[in-house]
Structures are given as structure tokens and as C-alpha cells.
Scaffold this active site. Structure first.
Site, mmCIF file in Angstrom:
data_model
loop_
_atom_site.group_PDB
_atom_site.id
_atom_site.type_symbol
_atom_site.label_atom_id
_atom_site.label_comp_id
_atom_site.label_asym_id
_atom_site.label_seq_id
_atom_site.Cartn_x
_atom_site.Cartn_y
_atom_site.Cartn_z
ATOM 1 C CD GLU A 120 5.181 -10.539 -0.899
ATOM 2 O OE1 GLU A 120 5.909 -11.295 -0.211
ATOM 3 O OE2 GLU A 120 3.974 -10.718 -1.027
ATOM 4 C CB CYS A 156 3.110 0.092 -6.868
ATOM 5 S SG CYS A 156 3.296 -1.567 -7.527
ATOM 6 N N GLY A 163 0.831 -1.198 0.000
ATOM 7 C CA GLY A 163 0.000 0.000 0.000
ATOM 8 C C GLY A 163 0.861 1.242 0.000
ATOM 9 C CB SER A 164 0.003 4.718 0.692
ATOM 10 O OG SER A 164 -0.614 4.572 1.943
ATOM 11 N N GLY A 180 2.007 2.276 5.354
ATOM 12 C CA GLY A 180 3.078 1.312 5.620
ATOM 13 C C GLY A 180 3.854 1.647 6.889
#
Ligand code: NAD
Length: 482
Positions: free
Chosen positions: A461, A283, A227-228, A232
Site C-alpha cells: 500500500e 502494526c 488486520g491480524s 488475513g
């Protein structure tokens, strides 16, 4: 309107608060579904179920290859249901149907890819001295929490959940409040497999309560947050109180660096594709074009023509650019456009909302190219999360590298040149987690570690690297003689 439930401990439940939230179709503002608003109680229940399931004999004795088969089975189920999943993703997120289909295929690929590693997570033997056998084993961390953003729900849920379950963890997922539909459908598909109850739990809820409870829960062992940057850091602070490790996949302001010697047609295609995918709400969007001065004019003319010819419309019509997720996101982009006007930026095309007849409740934004942006402006530094490309000319390779590194983000860099030495030089000097040379995104990158430098986050990831998030290393030393 469909009324949906959450998935906790292998059952569909309405949630303890009896409060609900509405899921809105970004294409027209219609209500798609009503979902329960998860509370602290639901998060507690989900974490408790995951803990119990994780510690159960059934899961502890599940053979690695059986976990692999189960995860592979999910890949098959996703493909069997691909049309429904893509339709749901388009309705929920707004993205063009072709892009939703690509996301569903990527989700299937994550399950397929991680299925194969189930029985290949190896340890080492370490030479110590005569009489001692020293070896390492990689064990699951336990209960993993997964907090998901709204822009790529099925892909991002699949990438971390597949890796976590295949390595033997039990998971609690909190989808974004705006886009929970495909995560719930994944739970339905998991429910048809041999997954023991409690290994997968999905709690729907707002970030500031359900998300915050989950990230501060003392009985979780790892958090994967995507997320942002703002959220975060909150998640990280909450996790720090319990000494829980986090993987943070945050935003970006990624550059495409286009040198004069590149294959310009190829670069043009990807410069445009990388900023319009999912209406720029990505992103890794290529939101900055760094262009060598000597080809700036000719290249930019082509970019502007391509951008202005793109079709904007509802995702179900499969245009080039779908709606922006919500009024909030749309207003945010408009605020940046006001800043552009104030700062005297040249808006070469776009720069405003688009009305789509019959879809007045949706928020559409025209593909936009901005020139003469100051490198210190928020337009150059912040994630806009819309189909807005900012252009920055450079004269030397060194200047290009400086510009590329001149933001707090560091997620992806595209380099376009036929000079192999320069390509490697630039790749070694840019501070980003991924570099693509003469391509961008390389077709999904299931196998490639993905994550950020600087404020784009840490931990990785995707690929085998992600397995580090979901396993912990144990060293065992046995003295057998001497
Ligand atoms: P966001 O940070 O607003 O929300 C992300 C998730 O966090 C949602 O599920 C939300 O409910 C939850 N949340 C909100 N407040 C919380 C809190 N206080 N505690 C715990 N959870 C909370 O982000 P978004 O708007 O959904 O997504 C867009 C952002 O995500 C962009 O910055 C984008 O770049 C980033 N992103 C990064 C990647 C990546 O892999 N690096 C991928 C996709 C999106």
C-alpha cells in the site's frame, strides 16, 4: 447517543437486519453511537451497487483528470473538517488528539497524493516486429473490497480508497466494528462531491459475518485487507475460492537496532515514540529494542526514565498515551504480563493497568519496558499491541541481524548508526518491507511503498506501488501491415 446509518448506493440506510451495534468510547466506556449491524443482504446490495456504478457509462466516461479533481476535492474537505474528524477519531479509537490530528492530515495527504496520479497511469509500447503495434493499458480491476482494522481507521480507509477510486474502481468498505465513525464521516464528505452514487459504499458489521461475507463474495475483483495474521489468512482462503487477488497488510514485531556509535539522543526519542504511538497499538510499532551490549546500561536507563515520565490519560486531554481500545485488548496485554512474571522477565517500569480518576470505564496501561526476555518467548515473538517494549542486547552486527530476523514478522526495521557502510549492510540483510536508518516512520510515508515480508503480509500500500493493486494490465497487439 447518535444513531448512525450505513452508506450504500449514495443513500444512508439502516440495514436490512434492523439489528444494531454500539460504538464505545475507550476513554471511559460510554456509548458514542448506535450503528446498524450489516448483514449478508447489505453486503450483497453494496457489491451490486458498486458493480452497477462501475459499469455505468457515467463512471466509464469520467475522465481521469476529473477523477483526480474529485479526489483532490476530498483532500480539501478533510482539511476543512479536520477538527471534527480528529475529535471523532480520538473518541472512537482513544488516541491522543495530536495523534488523531496527524492521522487526519495523513488522510488528506493520501487524497492529495493520489489525485495527482489520476492522468499519469501510463502504458508502454512494446517492439514486436514490422506491421504490429503492441501496447499496454492499465485498467481498473472493477469492484474492490476494503476491510479496515480499528487502530488507524481514517488513515487506512483513506490510503486504499483514494488509490482505488482514482484508478477508476468502485469500492465497498467494511470498517472495524469498534471504530466506524470516521469512515462514515468520509462518506458524508464524499457525498458532497461529484462522486457518482454506488462508487463508494460503506457497510458496518462484525468481521465474522459482514467481513466474512464480503471476503467470500463472488462478484468482487480485489480485496485489500489490513488486520491480524489470523484474520488475513481467513480472508485469503475465502478469496481463493473465487480466485480473487488479495493485498494483505498484517502485523509486526518491529525492531529498532541501536548501535553504540549512533546519535543516542535521537535514537532514544524514536525508540520511545515508536512504541508509545497509539498506546503501542500500531502494526509498525517498534516493539523490540536491540541494543549493542556496550551501551545497554546507559541507554536503557534513559529509556526507562522517559517511559516512566509519560502521561497516560484520555485522548481528549492529549496525553502521551491514551487508553487501550477495549477490555479484550487490555486483557490480552495483561496475559502477556503474567507470562513475563512466569518467565522471570525483569519489568523495568510499568507492567500494569493505570486507574484514571473519572474514567473508570476506560482501560489504561502503563508504558512498560521488559528486560531479560528469552528470544523464543511469545513476548519476543508475538504482537502485544500495547505500550510494551522488550529489550535484547547484542554484541556483533551479525547477531543484531539474526535477532532482527528472528520472528515470523517483517514489517519495519529501524537502524541507528553513524557508520554508513554498516547501515546499508544491515538494511540489505534484514527481512522487512521498510527500513528506516536514523529515523523511524520518516513522517508518515504517504509516498513510500508499505507492506510486509514473511507473515506481515504481501502486496504494497502507499506510494505509486499501491496502484498495482487497483489496476490490471492489458496488452493489445494490432497488426496493421505485412
Ligand atoms: P482484525 O484482524 O481482528 O480485524 C481487521 C478487520 O477484519 C476488521 O474490520 C474485522 O471486522 C475484520 N474481520 C474479522 N474477522 C473477519 C473474517 N473472518 N473475515 C473477514 N473480515 C474479518 O484486526 P484488528 O484487531 O482490527 O487490527 C489489529 C491488527 O491489524 C494488528 O495485527 C495490526 O498489526 C494490523 N494492522 C496492520 C497494518 C498494516 O498496514 N500492515 C495497519 C494497521 C493494523
Amino acid at each position: 447517543m447518535e444513531k448512525l446509518q450505513m452508506y450504500i448506493n449514495g443513500s444512508w440506510v439502516s440495514g436490512s437486519s434492523n439489528e444494531s451495534m454500539l460504538v464505545i468510547n475507550p476513554a471511559n466506556g460510554d456509548v458514542l453511537a448506535e450503528v446498524p449491524r450489516g448483514s449478508e443482504k447489505d453486503i450483497n446490495l453494496a457489491v451490486q451497487s458498486a458493480r452497477t456504478a462501475f459499469e455505468s457509462d457515467e463512471w466509464q466516461q469520467f475522465k481521469p483528470y476529473e477523477r483526480g479533481k474529485l479526489i483532490y476535492n476530498m483532500a480539501e474537505k478533510i482539511r476543512e473538517n479536520k477538527d471534527e474528524l480528529a475529535r471523532l477519531e480520538t473518541l472512537d479509537v482513544g488516541k491522543p488528539l495530536t495523534q488523531a490530528h496527524a492521522d487526519v492530515e495523513a488522510a488528506a495527504r493520501y487524497f492529495e497524493y493520489y489525485a495527482g496520479v489520476a492522468d499519469k497511469i501510463l502504458g508502454e509500447t512494446i517492439p514486436i516486429e514490422y506491421g504490429i503495434l503492441d501496447y499496454t493499458v492499465r485498467e481498473p480491476v472493477g469492484v474492490t473490497a476494503h476491510i479496515i482494522p480499528w487502530n488507524y481507521p481514517i488513515q487506512i480507509t483513506s490510503r486504499s480508497v483514494a488509490a482505488a477510486i482514482v484508478t477508476g474502481n468502485a469500492v465497498v468498505v467494511k470498517p472495524a466494528e469498534d471504530t466506524p465513525l470516521t469512515a462514515l464521516k468520509l462518506a458524508e464528505l464524499f457525498d458532497e462531491t461529484s462522486l457518482p452514487k454506488g462508487i463508494l459504499n460503506i457497510v458496518i458489521g462484525y468481521g465474522y459475518d459482514a467481513g466474512a461475507y464480503l471476503s467470500s463474495h463472488p462478484d468482487i475483483d480485489h480485496i485489500t485487507f489490513t488486520g491480524s495474521v489470523d484474520t488475513g489468512t481467513k480472508v485469503m482462503a475465502a478469496a481463493a475460492k473465487n480466485a480473487v487477488p488479495v493485498t494483505l497488510e498484517l502485523g509486526g514485531k518491529s525492531p529498532n537496532i541501536v548501535f553504540a556509535d549512533c546519535d543516542q539522543d535521537l535514537a532514544l526519542t524514536w525508540v520511545v515514540k515508536s512504541i508509545i504511538q497509539n498506546a503501542g497499538q500500531t502494526c509498525s510499532a517498534g516493539s523490540r529494542l536491540l541494543i549493542e551490549e556496550e551501551i545497554k546500561e546507559q541507554f536503557l536507563d534513559k529509556v526507562v526514565i522517559r517511559m516512566s515520565e509519560l502521561k497516560v490519560g484520555p485522548g481528549m486531554d492529549d496525553p502521551d498515551i491514551g487508553p487501550i481500545l477495549s477490555k479484550k485488548q487490555f486483557d490480552r496485554i495483561c496475559t502477556f504480563m503474567k507470562l513475563a512474571e512466569k518467565e522471570g522477565v525483569s519489568i523495568l517500569t510499568g507492567g500494569k493497568g493505570v486507574a484514571i480518576p473519572g474514567h473508570e470505564g476506560g482501560y489504561y496501561f502503563s508504558p512498560t519496558v521488559l528486560d531479560h526476555v528469552d528470544v523464543t518467548s511469545e513476548l519476543a515473538q508475538e504482537e502485544l499491541f500495547g505500550p510494551v517494549l522488550s529489550v535484547f542486547p547484542f554484541q556483533t552486527e551479525q547477531e543484531a541481524i539474526q535477532l532482527a530476523n528472528n520472528t515470523n514478522y517483517g514489517l519495519v526495521t529501524g537502524v541507528w548508526t553513524k557508520d554508513v557502510s554498516r547501515a546499508h549492510r544491515v538494511a540489505s540483510k534484514v527481512r522487512s518491507g521498510q527500513v528506516f536508518i536514523n529515523n523511524y516512520g520518516a513522517g508518515g510515508g504517504i509516498q513510500m511503498p508499505f507492506g510486509g515480508y514473511k507473515k506481515s503480509g504481501f502486496g504494497r500500500e502507499k506510494g505509486l506501488e499501491a496502484l498495482r493493486n487497483y489496476t490490471q494490465l492489458k496488452n493489445i497487439a494490432l497488426k496493421y501491415d505485412g
